[in-house]
Motif scaffolding. Structure first.
Motif, short mmCIF file in Angstrom:
data_model
loop_
_atom_site.label_atom_id
_atom_site.label_comp_id
_atom_site.label_asym_id
_atom_site.label_seq_id
_atom_site.Cartn_x
_atom_site.Cartn_y
_atom_site.Cartn_z
N GLU A 194 0.83 -1.21 0.00
CA GLU A 194 0.00 0.00 0.00
C GLU A 194 0.86 1.26 0.00
O GLU A 194 0.59 2.22 -0.73
CB GLU A 194 -0.92 0.00 1.22
N CYS A 230 1.22 4.07 -2.87
CA CYS A 230 0.98 5.47 -2.56
C CYS A 230 2.15 6.35 -3.02
O CYS A 230 1.94 7.41 -3.63
CB CYS A 230 0.76 5.64 -1.06
N ILE A 272 -3.15 10.90 -0.02
CA ILE A 272 -2.63 10.26 1.20
C ILE A 272 -3.77 9.67 2.02
O ILE A 272 -3.69 8.54 2.52
CB ILE A 272 -1.82 11.28 2.04
N GLU A 310 -5.17 6.50 0.02
CA GLU A 310 -4.34 5.31 -0.21
C GLU A 310 -3.62 4.80 1.03
O GLU A 310 -2.89 3.80 0.95
CB GLU A 310 -3.31 5.61 -1.31
N THR A 311 -3.76 5.46 2.18
CA THR A 311 -3.14 4.95 3.41
C THR A 311 -4.19 4.91 4.52
O THR A 311 -5.32 5.38 4.35
CB THR A 311 -1.97 5.86 3.86
#
Length: 403
Positions: A275, A279, A323, A326-327
Motif C-alpha cells: 500500500e 501510494c 494520502i 491510499e493509506t
C-alpha cells in the motif's frame, strides 16, 4: 554574481517598527525613506529616528508619532481602513512598482488572516491598529528599505512569542493574538512560546515574514555576513527586546534557486508495504517533487514508517487527498519550507553505448553530470552489461564532454 540575502533573528519576536529600525541600522537611507513616505497620501504623523540602549545593546529606534498623540507617549490611535482603501492609497501613490508590490503582498496576507478571524471577506476587513497611519508607514517603510538595500531573499528564524493578554481594539486578547495564530497556521510560521508576559509578535511583523520570508535550517552556511542591523522594540521585557537583521552574501557562478514548497508527512504503522509503495508511486505521478518512506519507531515499540511528500501549492490539495485515500492515515502534518535547488538542464548525449539523457547541474564554477536512470537501464538491457558498469561509463563520458 553576488546575491543579497536578509536574515531576521526573531528571538524577541518581530513588529513593523522593529523591522524598519533594523533595516535602517543595516544601512538603508533614512533620508530616502522620509522622501519616499512623502509620496503616500497620508498626513498627521511625523517620523522619529534615533538610537537607544536596550539592555546595554545599542539599537536603532524608529517610531511614527501621530499628531493627536500626547508627547512622549507610544500609544497609537485606532483609525479604521479597509483593504480596498489601503490598496487605493498605495496604487494612487508615486512609490516605485516594487515598493507597491511588496507592501500589497504584506497587506494582502494580513487581510486574509484578519478576514478569517472575523469571518469577513479580506476586501471588507476594517483594519484597526494595522490600518492606522503608523502601521501603513511601517509596512511601506519596510518595502522601501528592502528595495534600498537591494534585498533579493528574506530568511527568518523561529519566532519567539510571549504569553498572557494584550489590550487591543476589541478589548483583552490572548497572546498570541488571533491574527498572528492565523498567519502562522496559513503560512507555516513556527511559533516558540516563551514564559515572557506580553505580546512579542505583532500581526504586522508576522505578515512581513508570511508574505516575503522563507525558512532555511542554516541560512548562514556558505554565506558571508556583510552587515548587522539592530532594531529596538518599544516594550520592556526581562530580555533585550531587539530584532537583529543580518545582511548575507554568497558568490555563485549561477545562483541556486530558492522556492517555497509544502512538506506533507504522516506516521503510518498499519499500512502494508504494498500500500505504501503504491501510494509513493502515485504521489510522484500526481505532482510531488519527491516522496519517501522512512523507518521509525512509534509508541509501544511498534515499527512504522514516516511517509513524506514535497510539493508546490498547486498540487498540495490533490496529494493530501491521495494520502487519505491510499493509506490508513487519519491526519498528517504540513508545513512550508524553503527549498534550494541548483540550476539544471537535461540534454541528449551521444555516448559510446548510444544516446542517453544527461542532467547537467551547475554550482559555482562546477558542473555535474547525472545520466537519467531509465536511459542507463535501457542501455544495460540492450548491451548486456551490468547496470553499474554502464552508469560509471556514462558518467565518465559525460564529464569528459563538459571539459
Amino acid at each position: 554574481m553576488k546575491e543579497k540575502i536578509l536574515y531576521l533573528e526573531c528571538y524577541s519576536g518581530i513588529s513593523g517598527d522593529m523591522t524598519v529600525g533594523a533595516l535602517l541600522d543595516l544601512g538603508a537611507d533614512a533620508g530616502h525613506l522620509r522622501e519616499e513616505l512623502k509620496k503616500l497620501p497620508a498626513e498627521g504623523y511625523e517620523l522619529r529616528f534615533g538610537r537607544r540602549k536596550v539592555r546595554g545593546i545599542d539599537a536603532f529606534d524608529f517610531d511614527v508619532i501621530l499628531a493627536e498623540q500626547e508627547e512622549h507617549t507610544h500609544s497609537h490611535s485606532h483609525h479604521h481602513r479597509t483593504m480596498k482603501e489601503i490598496r487605493e492609497i498605495l496604487l494612487g501613490s508615486e512609490l516605485s512598482e516594487t515598493v507597491k508590490e511588496t507592501a500589497l503582498k504584506i497587506f494582502t496576507v494580513l487581510a486574509e488572516a484578519e478576514g478569517k478571524v472575523h469571518g469577513k471577506s479580506p476586501e471588507d476587513v476594517a483594519f484597526h491598529e494595522v490600518g492606522a497611519v503608523d502601521s501603513i508607514v511601517d509596512i511601506v517603510g519596510t518595502a522601501v528599505c528592502l528595495e534600498d538595500l537591494g534585498i533579493q531573499k528574506l530568511f527568518y528564524s523561529e519566532l519567539y512569542e510571549g504569553r498572557g493578554h494584550v489590550r487591543c481594539q476589541h478589548g483583552l486578547m490572548p497572546v498570541p493574538v488571533p491574527a498572528v495564530l492565523e498567519l502562522s497556521a496559513a503560512h507555516g510560521l513556527r511559533l516558540h512560546l516563551t514564559e515572557t508576559r506580553g505580546e512579542m509578535v505583532t500581526p504586522t511583523g508576522a505578515a512581513i515574514l508570511a508574505a516575503l520570508g522563507h525558512r532555511e535550517e542554516d541560512p548562514l552556511q556558505g554565506r558571508k555576513i556583510v552587515g548587522i542591523g539592530i532594531g529596538a522594540g518599544k516594550k520592556e521585557f526581562p530580555h533585550a527586546n531587539i530584532l537583529r537583521a543580518l545582511l548575507l552574501e554568497e558568490e555563485t557562478g549561477e545562483p541556486a534557486e530558492t522556492e517555497d514548497v509544502w512538506v506533507l508527512e504522516t506516521n503510518v504503522d498499519d499500512s502494508t508495504g504494498e500500500e505504501l509503495g503504491y501510494c509513493l508511486e502515485h504521489l510522484l505521478r500526481a505532482g510531488a517533487k519527491d516522496a519517501c518512506c522512512i523507518p521509525i519507531g512509534m509508541k509501544k515499540s511498534r515499527p512504522a514508517f514516516l511517509l513524506q511528500a514535497i510539493c508546490d501549492e498547486e498540487h498540495r490539495e490533490a496529494l493530501e487527498n491521495l494520502i487519505f485515500r491510499e493509506t490508513t492515515s487519519i491526519g498528517f502534518r504540513r508545513y512550508r519550507q524553503a527549498r534550494r535547488v541548483l540550476p539544471r538542464e537535461i540534454c541528449l548525449f551521444e555516448s559510446s553505448l548510444g544516446p542517453v539523457r544527461i542532467k547537467y547541474c551547475r554550482h559555482l564554477d562546477q558542473t555535474f553530470a547525472y545520466p537519467e536512470y531509465e536511459d542507463a537501464a535501457e542501455l544495460a538491457e540492450k548491451t548486456g552489461k551490468p547496470f553499474r558498469e554502464v552508469m560509471d561509463l556514462l558518467k565518465k563520458e559525460a564529464a569528459e564532454g563538459i571539459r
